[in-house]
Scaffold this motif. Structure first.
Motif, PDB file in Angstrom:
ATOM      1  N   MET A   1       0.840  -1.181   0.000  1.00 13.88           N
ATOM      2  CA  MET A   1       0.000   0.000   0.000  1.00 13.88           C
ATOM      3  C   MET A   1       0.884   1.243   0.000  1.00 13.88           C
ATOM      4  SD  MET A   1      -2.904   1.140   2.668  1.00 13.88           S
ATOM      5  CE  MET A   1      -4.103   2.243   1.996  1.00 13.88           C
ATOM      6  N   ALA A  29       2.327   0.647   5.145  1.00 18.31           N
ATOM      7  CA  ALA A  29       2.380   1.321   3.847  1.00 18.31           C
ATOM      8  C   ALA A  29       3.673   2.104   3.681  1.00 18.31           C
ATOM      9  CB  ALA A  29       1.187   2.270   3.718  1.00 18.31           C
ATOM     10  N   ASN A  90       0.591   5.508  -8.220  1.00 19.63           N
ATOM     11  CA  ASN A  90      -0.354   4.423  -7.924  1.00 19.63           C
ATOM     12  C   ASN A  90      -0.615   4.301  -6.413  1.00 19.63           C
ATOM     13  OD1 ASN A  90      -2.115   2.352  -8.675  1.00 19.63           O
ATOM     14  ND2 ASN A  90      -0.536   0.798  -8.406  1.00 19.63           N
ATOM     15  N   ASP A  92      -2.816   4.570  -2.773  1.00 20.14           N
ATOM     16  CA  ASP A  92      -4.113   4.083  -2.310  1.00 20.14           C
ATOM     17  C   ASP A  92      -4.855   5.103  -1.456  1.00 20.14           C
ATOM     18  OD1 ASP A  92      -3.855   1.197  -3.226  1.00 20.14           O
ATOM     19  OD2 ASP A  92      -2.025   1.456  -2.046  1.00 20.14           O
ATOM     20  N   ILE A 122      -9.133   8.700  -5.743  1.00 16.61           N
ATOM     21  CA  ILE A 122      -8.539   7.930  -4.660  1.00 16.61           C
ATOM     22  C   ILE A 122      -9.078   8.501  -3.345  1.00 16.61           C
ATOM     23  CG2 ILE A 122      -6.309   7.394  -3.551  1.00 16.61           C
ATOM     24  CD1 ILE A 122      -5.131   8.152  -6.437  1.00 16.61           C
TER      25      ILE A 122
END
Length: 129
Positions: A1, A29, A90, A92, A122
């Motif tokens: 993540m 993450a 990209n 999250d 997002i």
């Protein structure tokens, strides 16, 4: 993540950084720290200098977090720069700090935070200082 944090060297930016660190620890993450400017970095006090970025990075790494820093003068709209970075990296989750504004100020002046909240594909976590 991956978590993107929109960082500025202000109490709001520090609140966003702290929230990002807490979420990154909670979710295992990595963090993408983004600091950008609309134009001339020399007159934009929200554009972090190298010492401020080093301190922010050290704060995150002391917690065992992996961090990538995207820092540069984009010359464009800050909201667009952050949203583009979120897609390119990209991520999250996006975390931003909010500053207090009057109702009239919200009506007359556009808000970077408002644009990010409304346009982001997002999830966005907005925190106050």
């Amino acid at each position: 993540m991956k978590i993107l944090v929109g960082y500025v060297p202000t109490p709001e930016g520090e609140a966003a950084l702290e929230a990002a660190a807490a979420e990154a620890v909670r979710r295992s993450a990595t963090i993408v720290l983004v600091n950008t400017s609309r134009g001339d970095a020399y007159v934009d006090d929200r554009y972090a200098n190298q010492a401020e970025l080093d301190t922010a990075e050290a704060n995150l790494r002391e917690r065992g977090l992996e961090v990538t820093i995207r820092h540069g003068v984009g010359g464009g709209d800050v909201a667009t720069e952050l949203l583009n970075a979120a897609v390119e990296e990209n991520v999250d989750l996006i975390i931003i700090g909010l500053r207090r504004r009057t109702p009239v100020g919200k009506l007359i002046l556009g808000s970077t935070a408002q644009r990010i909240l409304l346009e982001s594909p997002i999830p966005v976590l907005a925190v106050k200082a």
